[in-house]
Motif scaffolding. Structure first.
Motif, short mmCIF file in Angstrom:
data_model
loop_
_atom_site.label_atom_id
_atom_site.label_comp_id
_atom_site.label_asym_id
_atom_site.label_seq_id
_atom_site.Cartn_x
_atom_site.Cartn_y
_atom_site.Cartn_z
N GLY A 78 34.54 -29.09 23.64
CA GLY A 78 34.48 -28.07 22.29
C GLY A 78 34.25 -26.57 22.68
N PHE A 79 33.09 -26.63 23.28
CA PHE A 79 32.67 -25.14 23.34
C PHE A 79 33.17 -24.51 24.84
CE2 PHE A 79 28.60 -26.22 20.61
CZ PHE A 79 29.43 -25.97 19.23
N ALA A 80 33.46 -25.45 25.73
CA ALA A 80 34.12 -24.95 26.92
C ALA A 80 35.14 -24.04 26.98
CB ALA A 80 34.39 -26.33 27.80
N LYS A 81 34.84 -23.10 27.89
CA LYS A 81 35.82 -22.10 27.74
C LYS A 81 36.24 -21.70 29.26
CE LYS A 81 35.86 -17.37 26.24
NZ LYS A 81 36.16 -17.06 27.60
N SER A 82 37.71 -21.39 29.41
CA SER A 82 38.36 -21.18 30.68
C SER A 82 37.50 -19.91 31.25
CB SER A 82 39.58 -21.11 30.36
OG SER A 82 40.32 -20.84 31.83
N GLU A 83 37.30 -19.98 32.33
CA GLU A 83 36.99 -18.69 33.22
C GLU A 83 37.95 -17.87 33.49
OE1 GLU A 83 33.71 -18.08 36.92
OE2 GLU A 83 34.74 -19.91 36.62
N ASN A 84 37.73 -16.59 33.53
CA ASN A 84 38.89 -15.67 34.01
C ASN A 84 38.59 -15.04 35.08
OD1 ASN A 84 41.04 -16.09 31.91
ND2 ASN A 84 39.85 -15.06 30.28
N PRO A 85 39.38 -14.80 35.87
CA PRO A 85 40.81 -15.41 36.18
C PRO A 85 40.73 -16.86 36.39
CG PRO A 85 40.63 -13.39 37.43
CD PRO A 85 39.31 -13.77 37.10
N ILE A 86 41.78 -17.57 35.91
CA ILE A 86 41.70 -18.97 35.98
C ILE A 86 41.63 -19.68 37.35
CG2 ILE A 86 42.62 -19.29 33.67
CD1 ILE A 86 45.28 -19.88 35.12
N ASP A 118 52.09 -16.34 8.58
CA ASP A 118 53.30 -15.95 8.53
C ASP A 118 54.32 -16.23 10.07
OD1 ASP A 118 52.66 -13.86 9.81
OD2 ASP A 118 53.67 -12.65 8.29
N GLY A 119 53.48 -16.68 11.01
CA GLY A 119 53.98 -16.87 12.42
C GLY A 119 53.92 -15.68 13.10
N THR A 120 53.39 -14.43 12.69
CA THR A 120 53.00 -13.37 13.53
C THR A 120 51.85 -13.53 14.30
OG1 THR A 120 51.84 -12.17 11.79
CG2 THR A 120 54.07 -11.76 11.92
N ILE A 121 51.75 -12.70 15.42
CA ILE A 121 50.85 -12.81 16.49
C ILE A 121 49.74 -11.99 16.44
CG2 ILE A 121 50.28 -13.22 18.99
CD1 ILE A 121 53.12 -13.93 19.40
N PRO A 122 48.53 -12.28 16.04
CA PRO A 122 47.47 -11.34 16.19
C PRO A 122 47.07 -10.53 17.31
CG PRO A 122 46.25 -13.50 16.46
CD PRO A 122 47.87 -13.65 16.29
N SER A 123 46.41 -9.55 17.27
CA SER A 123 46.15 -8.81 18.55
C SER A 123 45.11 -9.63 19.39
CB SER A 123 45.53 -7.36 18.20
OG SER A 123 45.09 -6.94 19.15
N VAL A 124 45.24 -9.70 20.53
CA VAL A 124 44.61 -10.67 21.52
C VAL A 124 43.73 -9.84 22.43
CG1 VAL A 124 44.41 -12.48 23.00
CG2 VAL A 124 46.03 -12.43 21.21
N LYS A 125 42.27 -10.03 22.58
CA LYS A 125 41.69 -9.20 23.46
C LYS A 125 41.42 -9.88 24.68
CE LYS A 125 38.18 -5.54 22.01
NZ LYS A 125 39.51 -4.65 21.97
N ALA A 126 41.40 -9.01 25.81
CA ALA A 126 41.13 -9.91 27.10
C ALA A 126 39.68 -9.88 27.32
CB ALA A 126 41.87 -8.92 28.44
N THR A 127 39.35 -11.21 28.03
CA THR A 127 37.84 -11.24 27.95
C THR A 127 37.86 -11.36 29.53
OG1 THR A 127 37.96 -13.70 28.15
CG2 THR A 127 37.37 -12.71 26.09
N LYS A 128 36.43 -10.60 30.10
CA LYS A 128 36.56 -10.47 31.38
C LYS A 128 35.88 -11.42 32.36
CE LYS A 128 37.44 -5.79 30.65
NZ LYS A 128 37.13 -4.25 30.58
N GLU A 129 35.61 -12.63 31.81
CA GLU A 129 34.93 -13.70 32.33
C GLU A 129 35.41 -15.03 31.97
OE1 GLU A 129 30.54 -13.60 30.30
OE2 GLU A 129 30.77 -12.28 31.85
#
Ligand code: FUB
Length: 318
Positions: free
Chosen positions: A16-24, A307-318
């Motif tokens: 649940g809390f696990a998050k992909s590391e960026n870059p993958i 309504d199906g629109t896409i929110p602004s997504v921020k890049a995470t750096k790790e």
């Protein structure tokens, strides 16, 4: 009870809390990610930047996969320029799709005729082995704009191939996925459809945006989406347009990911739904020794607006 509590806590921490590391993928550069969901697994088809180069002189493509969006398996490089007798340089952005148990990997490369052409490799498995499906380019007409193929199959079985740098094109693919019918169509660009028109100084460009390259075409809940690299202030952003039809007219919706100074001039993305969540793939130049010619695939989870629109997504750096 204590035992069950520990199991739940363990699962939350590690799933649940696990998050992909960026870059993958940290072991290689892998730009232009094109995700594909197939039988419970996410595959990411990426390019292969060469550190130390001063242009996109790429020679092969790679595949990664995951079943938890955290741990990625590197399947190596099943195709390269050598897989296509007509290709000589610039192994650029690509996308793979499944149809009737076969996997069609649309690629673009500089051809021996000195243009950019689009080809297609085929396999019985998402990880290969792949072979050139037709032994010649699928799209070749002397243009340098023939890059960045994106493909989707509509509910009625009609497949569409979009692509293009500067100009945006599409064709209707035949059911065999390795040929097409009808003419190549050039998609009209306007402020209403793509936020602006690149290079057209006489066009009012209120959104400071325009279609550049890297289209990503898909359908979700009766809305057709085209995400693409648009022009940001100092590099590319990811923007999108929507339509009620697979062939437009398109309506500009805004930016998904601003030009966030991710140490890469380009950005190039893909979007999927997987196990109830939505994910935006993109690339950055943030790996050690990375940059505009050393880019690597990243991913962020997001939630569509009602309504199906896409929110602004921020890049995470790790
Ligand atoms: O990776 C080479 C090129 O850079 C791609 O084809 C473009 O979309 C840009 O990301």
């Amino acid at each position: 009870l204590k035992k069950y509590f520990s199991i739940i806590l363990f699962s939350l921490i590690f799933t649940g809390f696990a998050k992909s590391e960026n870059p993958i993928m940290q072991s290689h550069f892998g730009p232009d990610p094109a995700p594909m969901v197939y039988k419970g697994t996410v595959y990411a088809y990426v390019g292969d930047d060469i550190p130390g180069t001063d242009f996109y002189y790429m020679t092969k493509w790679r595949i990664l996969s995951t079943t938890d969006m955290v741990n990625w398996t590197d399947h190596g490089s099943p195709i390269s320029l050598e897989s296509f007798s007509w290709a000589r340089d610039r192994a650029w952005a690509a996308q793979c799709i499944e149809r009737n148990g076969k996997f069609y990997w649309y690629i673009c490369a500089q051809s021996t005729k000195n243009d950019m052409s689009i080809g297609v490799a085929v396999s019985d498995s998402p990880t290969g082995p792949f072979k050139d499906a037709i032994g010649k380019p699928l799209i070749a007409n002397g243009s340098w704009s023939n890059i960045d193929p994106t493909v989707a199959i509509d509910d009625d079985g009609q497949a569409y191939l979009y692509w293009g740098n500067g100009s945006l094109f599409y064709v209707k693919l035949n059911k065999d996925m390795i040929s097409y019918s009808g003419d190549i169509v050039t998609v009209p660009q306007s402020v209403e459809s793509f936020g602006g028109v690149r290079g057209n100084k006489s066009t009012d460009n209120p959104n400071k945006d325009s279609y550049v390259e890297g289209p990503w075409f898909y359908k979700r809940n009766d809305i057709y989406y085209l995400m693409y690299a648009g022009m940001g202030k100092g590099g590319e952003c990811l923007s999108y347009s929507t339509s009620k039809s697979p062939i437009g007219p398109w309506k500009y919706q805004g930016k998904i990911m601003e030009d966030q100074k991710l140490n890469s001039f380009t950005n190039h993305g893909g979007i999927i739904d997987y196990k109830g969540n939505s994910y935006l793939f993109y690339h950055s130049g943030l790996l050690p020794n990375g940059g505009s010619y050393g880019r690597a695939a990243c991913v962020e989870q997001f939630t569509y607006n009602p309504d199906g629109t896409i929110p602004s997504v921020k890049a995470t750096k790790e």
